[in-house]
Write a protein that holds these residues in place. Structure first.
Motif, PDB file in Angstrom:
ATOM      1  N   TYR A  47       9.259   4.820  12.839  1.00 24.53           N
ATOM      2  CA  TYR A  47       8.233   4.845  11.801  1.00 24.53           C
ATOM      3  C   TYR A  47       8.687   5.569  10.547  1.00 24.53           C
ATOM      4  CZ  TYR A  47       4.975   3.206  15.378  1.00 24.53           C
ATOM      5  OH  TYR A  47       4.347   2.470  16.357  1.00 24.53           O
ATOM      6  N   GLU A 104       4.287  -7.523   8.270  1.00 26.00           N
ATOM      7  CA  GLU A 104       3.832  -6.331   7.567  1.00 26.00           C
ATOM      8  C   GLU A 104       4.119  -5.093   8.423  1.00 26.00           C
ATOM      9  OE1 GLU A 104       0.299  -5.889   4.582  1.00 26.00           O
ATOM     10  OE2 GLU A 104      -0.481  -5.580   6.617  1.00 26.00           O
ATOM     11  N   ASP A 106       3.280   7.439   2.620  1.00 27.80           N
ATOM     12  CA  ASP A 106       2.715   6.611   3.685  1.00 27.80           C
ATOM     13  C   ASP A 106       2.595   5.213   3.103  1.00 27.80           C
ATOM     14  OD1 ASP A 106       1.398   5.426   5.747  1.00 27.80           O
ATOM     15  OD2 ASP A 106      -0.360   6.736   5.709  1.00 27.80           O
ATOM     16  N   CYS A 107       3.410   4.304   3.587  1.00 29.58           N
ATOM     17  CA  CYS A 107       3.589   3.021   2.905  1.00 29.58           C
ATOM     18  C   CYS A 107       3.391   1.830   3.849  1.00 29.58           C
ATOM     19  CB  CYS A 107       4.995   2.985   2.305  1.00 29.58           C
ATOM     20  SG  CYS A 107       5.354   1.548   1.280  1.00 29.58           S
ATOM     21  N   THR A 108       2.803   0.786   3.309  1.00 28.95           N
ATOM     22  CA  THR A 108       2.735  -0.497   4.002  1.00 28.95           C
ATOM     23  C   THR A 108       3.506  -1.503   3.157  1.00 28.95           C
ATOM     24  OG1 THR A 108       0.535   0.018   4.886  1.00 28.95           O
ATOM     25  CG2 THR A 108       1.221  -2.290   4.928  1.00 28.95           C
ATOM     26  N   LYS A 132       5.718  -5.533   3.122  1.00 30.84           N
ATOM     27  CA  LYS A 132       5.858  -6.844   3.750  1.00 30.84           C
ATOM     28  C   LYS A 132       7.257  -7.405   3.532  1.00 30.84           C
ATOM     29  CE  LYS A 132       2.616  -9.851   3.798  1.00 30.84           C
ATOM     30  NZ  LYS A 132       1.601 -10.865   3.402  1.00 30.84           N
ATOM     31  N   LYS A 171       0.852  -1.179   0.000  1.00 31.86           N
ATOM     32  CA  LYS A 171       0.000   0.000   0.000  1.00 31.86           C
ATOM     33  C   LYS A 171       0.891   1.232   0.000  1.00 31.86           C
ATOM     34  CE  LYS A 171      -3.737   2.243   2.642  1.00 31.86           C
ATOM     35  NZ  LYS A 171      -4.566   2.190   3.878  1.00 31.86           N
ATOM     36  N   GLN A 204       3.925  -0.712   8.599  1.00 25.29           N
ATOM     37  CA  GLN A 204       3.418   0.543   8.067  1.00 25.29           C
ATOM     38  C   GLN A 204       4.308   1.670   8.566  1.00 25.29           C
ATOM     39  OE1 GLN A 204      -0.661   1.484   8.904  1.00 25.29           O
ATOM     40  NE2 GLN A 204      -0.619   3.382   7.725  1.00 25.29           N
TER      41      GLN A 204
END
Length: 199
Positions: free
Chosen positions: A181, A156, A147-149, A151, A82, A158
């Protein structure tokens, strides 16, 4: 050793301070220009010592930040699941630039102390929230805030990611952790070549 637990680059206070100062290097240049007096001998600013200090800080901090980010070439290989562009958040740093529209006398110690106190409070807030990489100098150099998600295996994560390349779902990148973060993304060349071939 897992870099998610022991990152090679941490935002220590001195590094955070350099990042913070670089964010306001254009403001320093504006203040120097406003201090310029065409009638002064040698065409120097009215307060040459203080203006010279501001110039050195602006140039050194900007070059140090850009060089540090360019030299990051490590991290863990992850897959993006994401991504949302948050580069607009960098405009939050422009609020103190309103000072450039006010009359600031670099020879008035009360104004200088007030300005230093104001910036010190902003720095503490930026350091505590680990947002010092939300930096307009990086934006001017072509970096984005995403803003990234992503794996890595079954895990996972974020986080906010500083990147010069657009990130899309399915991209393979190498992420280097800067703080809890915040990461810097290094685009995977193999992934880029594969996409270029498909096109």
């Amino acid at each position: 050793m897992d870099s998610t637990r022991d990152p090679s680059l941490r935002l220590r206070p001195w590094a955070s301070l350099v990042l913070f100062l670089s964010a306001y290097s254009p403001l320093m240049l504006i203040l120097i220009i406003k201090d310029y007096d065409a009638t002064s001998p040698g065409l120097l600013p009215q307060n040459p010592v203080f203006s010279g200090i501001l110039l050195l800080i602006a140039v050194f901090s900007s070059l140090a930040v850009l060089r540090s980010v360019r030299e990051i070439d490590g991290g863990l290989t992850v897959t993006v699941t994401k991504a949302s562009n948050k580069s607009g958040d960098m405009f939050g740093y422009t609020i103190p630039y309103m000072l450039s529209f006010m009359k600031v006398d670099l020879g008035d110690w009360q104004i200088i102390v007030s300005l230093v106190l104001f910036l010190a409070i902003l720095f503490i807030m930026a350091y505590r929230t680990q947002t010092v990489f939300v930096n307009p100098i990086l934006a001017l150099a072509g970096y984005m805030l995403i803003d990234c998600t992503f794996k890595r295996g079954d895990k996972e994560i974020q986080a906010m990611v500083v990147t010069r390349q657009p990130l899309a779902v399915g991209d393979t990148c190498r992420m280097e952790r800067l703080s809890h973060y915040l990461y810097v993304a290094v685009k995977d060349n193999a992934n880029q070549d594969e996409k270029g071939t498909e096109e």
